[in-house]
Design a protein around this motif. Sequence first.
Motif, PDB file in Angstrom:
ATOM      1  N   UNK A  85      18.856  17.598  -3.740  1.00 41.22           N
ATOM      2  CA  UNK A  85      19.610  18.609  -4.475  1.00 41.22           C
ATOM      3  C   UNK A  85      19.761  19.841  -3.598  1.00 41.22           C
ATOM      4  N   UNK A  86      20.973  20.278  -3.410  1.00 38.30           N
ATOM      5  CA  UNK A  86      21.247  21.464  -2.606  1.00 38.30           C
ATOM      6  C   UNK A  86      21.510  22.620  -3.552  1.00 38.30           C
ATOM      7  N   UNK A  87      20.677  23.647  -3.446  1.00 35.34           N
ATOM      8  CA  UNK A  87      20.832  24.795  -4.327  1.00 35.34           C
ATOM      9  C   UNK A  87      21.720  25.830  -3.668  1.00 35.34           C
ATOM     10  N   UNK A  88      22.463  26.513  -4.478  1.00 41.51           N
ATOM     11  CA  UNK A  88      23.323  27.593  -3.982  1.00 41.51           C
ATOM     12  C   UNK A  88      22.868  28.884  -4.632  1.00 41.51           C
ATOM     13  N   UNK A  89      22.893  29.945  -3.882  1.00 41.31           N
ATOM     14  CA  UNK A  89      22.431  31.247  -4.365  1.00 41.31           C
ATOM     15  C   UNK A  89      23.650  32.100  -4.688  1.00 41.31           C
ATOM     16  N   UNK A  90      23.702  32.548  -5.906  1.00 39.63           N
ATOM     17  CA  UNK A  90      24.811  33.398  -6.325  1.00 39.63           C
ATOM     18  C   UNK A  90      24.666  34.777  -5.710  1.00 39.63           C
ATOM     19  N   UNK A  91      25.777  35.475  -5.489  1.00 43.13           N
ATOM     20  CA  UNK A  91      25.682  36.836  -4.942  1.00 43.13           C
ATOM     21  C   UNK A  91      24.866  37.721  -5.883  1.00 43.13           C
ATOM     22  N   UNK A  92      24.065  38.586  -5.270  1.00 42.24           N
ATOM     23  CA  UNK A  92      23.196  39.457  -6.048  1.00 42.24           C
ATOM     24  C   UNK A  92      24.018  40.597  -6.646  1.00 42.24           C
ATOM     25  N   UNK A  93      23.904  40.748  -7.972  1.00 44.59           N
ATOM     26  CA  UNK A  93      24.584  41.833  -8.679  1.00 44.59           C
ATOM     27  C   UNK A  93      23.513  42.686  -9.351  1.00 44.59           C
ATOM     28  N   UNK A  94      23.506  43.969  -9.046  1.00 46.12           N
ATOM     29  CA  UNK A  94      22.501  44.882  -9.598  1.00 46.12           C
ATOM     30  C   UNK A  94      23.053  45.533 -10.857  1.00 46.12           C
ATOM     31  N   UNK A  95      22.349  45.323 -11.958  1.00 47.45           N
ATOM     32  CA  UNK A  95      22.727  45.955 -13.229  1.00 47.45           C
ATOM     33  C   UNK A  95      21.941  47.246 -13.384  1.00 47.45           C
ATOM     34  N   UNK A  96      22.613  48.371 -13.576  1.00 45.51           N
ATOM     35  CA  UNK A  96      21.888  49.638 -13.733  1.00 45.51           C
ATOM     36  C   UNK A  96      20.959  49.577 -14.953  1.00 45.51           C
ATOM     37  N   UNK A  97      19.747  50.083 -14.774  1.00 43.61           N
ATOM     38  CA  UNK A  97      18.744  50.080 -15.842  1.00 43.61           C
ATOM     39  C   UNK A  97      18.182  51.504 -16.021  1.00 43.61           C
ATOM     40  N   UNK A  98      17.580  51.707 -17.186  1.00 45.21           N
ATOM     41  CA  UNK A  98      16.850  52.949 -17.445  1.00 45.21           C
ATOM     42  C   UNK A  98      15.373  52.658 -17.182  1.00 45.21           C
ATOM     43  N   UNK A  99      14.839  53.271 -16.122  1.00 46.46           N
ATOM     44  CA  UNK A  99      13.525  52.896 -15.591  1.00 46.46           C
ATOM     45  C   UNK A  99      12.573  54.076 -15.651  1.00 46.46           C
ATOM     46  N   UNK A 100      11.330  53.796 -16.083  1.00 48.28           N
ATOM     47  CA  UNK A 100      10.240  54.765 -16.037  1.00 48.28           C
ATOM     48  C   UNK A 100       9.284  54.331 -14.926  1.00 48.28           C
TER      49      UNK A 100
END
Length: 731
Positions: free
Chosen positions: A590-605
Amino acid sequence: MRIRSHLLLLAFGVILPVAGFSGYLTARLVEHEQQTFAQGSIERLRSTMSAVDAQVQGQITALHALGSLKALEEGDLEAYHEEAVRVLGSQPAWMNVVLVLPDGALVDNAVAPSALKKQRYVVDTEVATRAAGTRAPAIGSMVESPSLQKRGVYVGVPVMYGEQVRYVLLAFIKPEFFLTPIEKQRIDPGWVSGLVDSHGTFIARVPALEREKVGPAFWAAVQRAPEGWYRGPTTEGRDSYTAHITSGFTKWSIGLGIPAEEVLGDARSTGWAMGGGILGSLALAFLLALWLGRRVSRPIVALARAAPGIATGTALDPRGLERVAEVRTVALALNEAAVAVRERQALLEREKRALQEGDRAKDEFIAMMSHELRNPLAALTSASQLLDMVDPQHPASKHAREVIKRQTKHTARLVEDLLDVSRIVMGKAHLQPELMNLADAASSVVQTWRSSGRFEHHHVTLHAEPVWIRADRSRVEQILSNLLDNALKFSPKGSEVKVRVDGDDAGARLEVADQGPGLPAEMREHVFDLFVQGAQGLARKSGGMGIGLALVKKLAELQGGSVAAASPGDDRGAVFTVRFPSVPAPATAVVSTRAPKVITPRRILLIDDNDDLRRTLAASLSLQGHEVREAADGRAGLELAGGAALDVAIVDLGLPEIDGYEVARRLRAQGSTSRIGLVALTGYGQLEDKRKAIEAGFDEHLTKPVDPDALEEAIAFAASRDRAEQAPARK
């Protein structure tokens, strides 16, 4: 009065004091011989009891190993039963192994599962309840198993999860198992020795005896003192001197009975000899009395003069001492003491040398560690100073940032290598084996190093043939990385480094060959030892702490593999070969493919008491589009979390006053913050630390320094968890 009478009176005047002195000396010698007998017997019993304790400790260790089964923790009793039956077959001393609840109620019987319907509790419930109550191993007494119709002793260990005792594992041990230490005493004919439990029942005895209970004299002596020497009848009624000792570990006792006639035989012989000598001396005249006096006094004076030399280990000269048996006995005892003193002095000298060698090795390691850490720290200091002096767009600024990134990774790897060695040495290494193509793993490592510019000064070639193994992929890549790092450090610029992957009848093979200085013959035996390095000189151009190849060896062996080093000679390079057991290739890959990384803005403490780390990390997260709030301690973090809508909280575990675990528990306990994603970011990286973090309520556990991609992945995972369904945290 005739002269004969005067001579006779003179003879009596000479002989009688000698007779009195000889009697006194005889009494002292008899006392000394009995003390020697007693001390020798007790020392022999101490050695035997230590062997018995070691046997019991071995069974406890085996029970602990069985109690650590994952199936038992998960409540899979069927899988546990299968493993218990297998372990029982590998333990010749065990007649059975049972699993009970803390109150002694039976849960599993490895030999007779059907007996669970007839028998609700184990025979020796006291062992089970004591192990559960003390949370420590417990050793029982001789009992008869209803399911086996045989007698033996139970050894139990508690099975704990957290602070709670869930089960108690009990091994039913054969009494014959404990005969071995007793038989190794090689006791003389007519002597007896037996091992007794805490209730006075024989466990093992030489010679064997049908009677189960010990005699009242022995049992009374055991009750009076944990060890001692007394005269009294044996169980068969024979007059004997008996030494006894009770183990503080098992509470069992062992005795050694010696016939009284053997203990007193030498003393009686000495008394008769002295009496005969006195009577013979009385029958002789003055010259004979004088001669006898000199015969006795001269050896005694020689012993007294030589006694101070015993403190320095000086042996007595036996010449002239053989004529008197008592003096000879004392001389032999003093010579033995002199030998013991010499051996003690030699032992102290060896221990002194070992301590000096340990100090030297410690100093060398600290100096080496200091050198290896000062280099990246110096580079980091220079780079930070350069950033203060130039414009951010200046080429020198870019170079400084690359230096910081590179040296930070280098320092992190030094620390991680040390932690890996520590985990492996303590048996805490965690492996995740999977079916993998060794050629793919090698190609990935070589391509990564090539892309990062690590090969810019060397010509590195890869010949990889597909060969499948079952191993931990990250650890296999770590093995190749360490071998490549070693090859590049010791190979001159422009030289060739060859990486080869193939398979043969012996399994899968990973080989790294360099053109460096080679391995001297004396180094080949120790090249994989911890902290061993080749000669580098004061400059230490090659660097390292001598743990890379040691990790290669230990990681390979943990996965069923082996490693070997070879070198044709000086300046002809070296070849390092790692072998793994090969497995058949899967039917489909099985050959896995990596999707492009998308950063979702979060509210972080972000909660961390290290101001520099917190502010730097907050700035980095803000540049990625996140909205970041900061707190320097747990109380401030809890206040911010209660007054703001948050997606994720990143918490350091080592906070002052309220630590990170307590912060997580309080956030989970409050309704307004119970659904916040929690990521532990800490310097504590052991498996136990991760387990505690997950139990406290964290979704992820990351160790400092953290890779930005790994942190972003953890934030995304923690923020996306559906806490209403209580999805399990990632492992």
